[in-house]
Design a protein around this motif. Structure first.
Motif, PDB file in Angstrom:
ATOM      1  N   GLY A 250      -2.431  10.915  17.825  1.00 56.66           N
ATOM      2  CA  GLY A 250      -1.498  10.349  18.804  1.00 56.66           C
ATOM      3  C   GLY A 250      -0.752  11.449  19.534  1.00 56.66           C
ATOM      4  N   HIS A 251       0.343  11.060  20.230  1.00 55.23           N
ATOM      5  CA  HIS A 251       1.160  12.135  20.792  1.00 55.23           C
ATOM      6  C   HIS A 251       2.641  11.834  20.653  1.00 55.23           C
ATOM      7  CE1 HIS A 251       2.281  10.136  24.507  1.00 55.23           C
ATOM      8  NE2 HIS A 251       1.065   9.632  24.482  1.00 55.23           N
ATOM      9  N   PHE A 252       3.402  12.917  20.620  1.00 57.25           N
ATOM     10  CA  PHE A 252       4.804  12.848  20.229  1.00 57.25           C
ATOM     11  C   PHE A 252       5.758  12.723  21.419  1.00 57.25           C
ATOM     12  CE2 PHE A 252       2.653  14.642  16.619  1.00 57.25           C
ATOM     13  CZ  PHE A 252       3.378  14.248  15.492  1.00 57.25           C
ATOM     14  N   LEU A 253       5.200  12.663  22.645  1.00 59.73           N
ATOM     15  CA  LEU A 253       6.093  12.746  23.807  1.00 59.73           C
ATOM     16  C   LEU A 253       7.171  11.670  23.810  1.00 59.73           C
ATOM     17  CD1 LEU A 253       3.867  13.890  26.798  1.00 59.73           C
ATOM     18  CD2 LEU A 253       5.903  15.005  25.885  1.00 59.73           C
TER      19      LEU A 253
ATOM     20  N   HIS B 298      12.106  11.009  17.681  1.00 59.56           N
ATOM     21  CA  HIS B 298      12.509  12.361  17.285  1.00 59.56           C
ATOM     22  C   HIS B 298      12.456  13.321  18.474  1.00 59.56           C
ATOM     23  CE1 HIS B 298      11.727  16.448  15.638  1.00 59.56           C
ATOM     24  NE2 HIS B 298      12.708  16.101  14.807  1.00 59.56           N
ATOM     25  N   THR B 299      11.427  13.183  19.303  1.00 58.52           N
ATOM     26  CA  THR B 299      11.341  14.028  20.496  1.00 58.52           C
ATOM     27  C   THR B 299      12.495  13.716  21.445  1.00 58.52           C
ATOM     28  OG1 THR B 299       8.938  14.147  20.295  1.00 58.52           O
ATOM     29  CG2 THR B 299       9.869  14.666  22.457  1.00 58.52           C
TER      30      THR B 299
ATOM     31  N   TYR C  39       6.279  11.263  11.921  1.00 59.28           N
ATOM     32  CA  TYR C  39       4.925  10.920  11.493  1.00 59.28           C
ATOM     33  C   TYR C  39       4.801   9.449  11.109  1.00 59.28           C
ATOM     34  CZ  TYR C  39       4.112  15.921  11.596  1.00 59.28           C
ATOM     35  OH  TYR C  39       3.983  17.214  12.015  1.00 59.28           O
TER      36      TYR C  39
END
Lengths: 505, 505
Positions: free
Chosen positions: B423-426, B430-431, B416
């Motif tokens: 937003g996006h986590f792609l 961490h991803t 975060y």
């Protein structure tokens, strides 16, 4: 036994669904999957997100005004609350409420130990084994309303069983609501895509039920998605301001594909979903304390091959169980899960993924289950066969939820007076007095001998499902609707259609 | 991410199964389905059956002699024990034991929190989507051994993955044992159909492992059925006297079709199964205290239409959960459930019934699960496609059993800091550092776009499964086997084949 049964099978008329209970009362224990320490960590993480990161509320100045008035920390469109404050605001949301159906026998309780199943919501495409995959039409929607209203294991109708893509976007809600009112007497959802659609839905209920009933009871609900991560747009807040202000229900559902709209680890996505849904719940209670609210959750895993969403996998199975625990701790009704799959066809993949997804939904204690039947291809397609296949399995889950009797009759000591060791129980009086009610009768499951099955055409599950949904449409009789009410409903819809432009986006 | 993944998919070689754990260690809580009062009632009913009705032990004078010597009330062939005595005798049965495989990395723990999956056992027919339904042959058996030994979610091989109907009944066990030894290095079962077959199985293990190892370890087990209701024939007692006397394992399984071999009410059939299995357990402990024993249970419901057995229905789902509770109270390992179905084809019915049957088996805590893959048509048919379809789902259950991490990495607070609301986590770190391990990779599940799926031939689950099992056979490499051992095993088998007559019944 054989001939009596055969007579029933040859009598192709379905039993009317009103003999089935309007919803399921769960009589089995919850499966407490995650331990106390883990649950507390997830709750603390949700509180941390709300306090330290905050949620964006965009596109609706009135929503920000409501937050400011409640003393939230509002900076631009970012809203933060101190740890615990959102949970405190949720306390006025009822732990259980009733949504009335126009047929009072079909009103549903939502919350507590009640579990309510509804069909898929939203697919733009439909598929059947003869017609293949195609855009949904208003005729498909009508067909599916007629099918679902006859399936006793579906207690609620949702709304958009498929998108009627041949109707202007601006008017679809009116035609779908008409189908739900005309061909169905179970409860259903209202539209949410904009404020005016939401208002039409509530107004139409005033025509259907009368304004006094609507003032005093929940007769319709809107189902909205947050824009994960941590964004709540005006679709949500306006729907809350229309539905909840009128004392109607709101279902708020974070849709999180792990690794995209939330962290790739399931625990973090569960906590984020809790934070988002709790904040929407808090908002509804600011709009109208006591407004019926359902805490939603839709978590999906991801294919490592393609980045595409996957369904029925073990990670969402766990999240169904865990979010059930979290919702009970928050003491609000829960929506989660469904009979989900990524499969294109009503095949073995579809059924396996749907079963694991749905059984965990059931065991997790979900109170309101949208997508419990008909979902194919990640929610892009409503399958005609899948609707009735899933409904057949929902009946089995309903039996499971009723638990196992261990009383004197169930223990059957008298049977051992009749049947010696190495004997058989087929003809004994305990069997004869119990066999008609003791096992779930799965309408679509074949258990004939291989030879019988071959003689009857070697039909697979999809073919039998095709025959069943066609039979349901052919035999459909609309539930009675007072002609004056029908006229008033039609007049409302005609007027609104004249007033609205034909917009296709 | 896409291209790296694609490279892996195009590399068609399966990862070798030895990197997978040899068995599953359960890390999730048990689902305590039935309350204490209900459990006590079922236990009291089992005690009542043993004390008041008794069990028949037929065809084996030595078994009756053993019972008499132990002080049982033996009248003719009827054996009764005072309430509690059978349970007391069961106390010497180990709560957990190890079955060695010839590859030590594949030895399995049975009991406690271990869960071990094995393929279907016993079908006379086989089916695949090209060849249709036909009698099984020794070549089919060899094929299936080659398939199953490569599937990492199968930890144990059972024995009769299909019946080799082209081999004389009197010699089948030798050819099946040869396939299990030659093409596989996981643990497997021995034969039980008569005393001499059982003895051959144990003797052959002495050749394979050396007599000292067999004296000191469990390397093979026999799986026997009681003749419900309440009859134990000499197949069971002789198998116990061969396997247990040699310190090897016995699995004793009441097969109860409710309304036929037990009362039509599920609670009574559960209690009867407990009584029968407990009495066989007690018998094994009289033969040799401390002999490894698995308490079996196979309950099926019945179609109201035809009286035929049904599978994957809610009543056996409940019994899987309840028998798990009862076995833990008895403190012996449990066999129950499997991926069961009445369906003729690897279709949606097959997958739905198998999923509910198997998920409840897993949640119920079954320690040894025969029929976990390949079962079709009520156990009459082994499906080639079903073997690999089921194995794919077993991998998912394995992930479920490992539970959900809620540690610092799983909570992903750092993500975060990188990803703003909306937003996006792609692409976040961490991803990237978690995506490869975080979701179950279901080999047979399609989650591609509709267009990709169509381009690749619009294959359904069964077609993809067909391609997979063929690939597994084509790419098979037998695990190393010491040539001297192979020679000794072959010589033993050749000798016994010469000694035995060609009998076809």
């Amino acid at each position: 036994m054989g001939s009596r049964r055969r007579a029933r099978r040859d009598n192709k008329r379905e039993r009317p669904s009103c003999v089935a209970p309007a919803y399921v009362k769960r009589q089995i224990p919850y499966y407490e999957f995650l331990d106390e320490e883990g649950l507390v960590k997830l709750e603390q993480q949700a509180d941390w997100l709300i306090q330290e990161i905050g949620l964006e509320f965009r596109g609706d100045e009135e929503a920000l005004r409501i937050w400011r008035a409640a003393g939230a920390d509002v900076s631009g469109t970012r809203v933060k609350l101190p740890s615990g404050a959102a949970r405190e605001l949720c306390r006025t949301a009822p732990s259980q409420f009733t949504q009335l159906a126009r047929n009072p026998q079909k009103s549903v309780e939502i919350g507590g130990t009640s579990q309510v199943f509804a069909p898929v919501y939203g697919p733009p495409f439909v598929r059947d084994i003869e017609g293949g995959r195609r855009y949904g039409t208003i005729k498909d929607h009508e067909n599916m309303v007629k099918i679902c209203t006859q399936l006793p294991s579906l207690h609620h109708m949702g709304l958009v069983i498929c998108e009627p893509c041949d109707v202007p976007v601006s008017k679809r809600h009116l035609d779908m609501l008409y189908n739900q009112i005309r061909y169905n007497d179970k409860p259903f959802l209202g539209a949410i895509i904009n404020r005016s659609c939401a208002q039409d839905s509530v107004d139409l209920m005033r025509v259907l039920f009368g304004p006094d009933v609507v003032d005093q009871h929940c007769v319709i609900m809107g189902n909205v998605n947050t824009n994960s991560p941590l964004l709540v747009d005006k679709v949500v807040t306006e729907a809350a301001r229309v539905y909840c202000a009128a004392g109607q229900g709101l279902v708020a559902v974070p849709f999180i594909l792990g690794g995209a709209m939330g962290p790739v680890t399931t625990a973090a996505s569960i906590a984020q979903a809790l934070a988002e849904a709790m904040m929407v719940c808090a908002f509804t209670q600011l709009v109208r304390p006591g407004a019926p609210f359902i805490l939603g959750n839709f978590l999906s895993s991801m294919s490592l091959k393609s980045g595409a969403p996957t369904f029925g996998m073990p990670e969402p199975v766990m999240s169904n169980l865990i979010i059930g625990q979290l919702a009970r701790r928050l003491n609000v009704p829960l929506r989660c899960g469904g009979a989900l799959t990524a499969s294109k066809l009503p095949d073995a993949q579809s059924a396996a993924e749907s079963a694991d997804s749905m059984l965990s939904t059931v065991l997790g204690g979900a109170n309101f289950v949208l997508h419990a039947a008909g979902w194919l291809e990640g929610g892009l397609v409503t399958g005609y066969e899948k609707l009735v296949q899933d409904a057949d399995r929902l009946g089995a889950y309903q039996v499971l939820l009723s638990g196992l009797p261990v009383d004197e009759n169930a223990l059957a000591r008298s049977a051992y007076g009749e049947v010696e060791p190495s004997g058989h129980f087929l003809g004994c009086s305990h069997t004869l007095s119990n066999y008609e009610t003791v096992y779930y009768d799965a309408k679509l499951s074949d258990s004939e001998s291989f030879e019988q099955w071959e003689d009857r055409g070697s039909k697979d599950s999809a073919r039998r499902a095709y025959e069943r949904w066609n039979r349901l449409i052919n035999e459909f009789e609309a539930p009675a609707l007072d002609p004056a009410t029908h006229e008033a409903v039609s007049a409302f819809i005609e007027r609104r259609k004249r007033e609205l432009p034909d917009a296709w986006y």
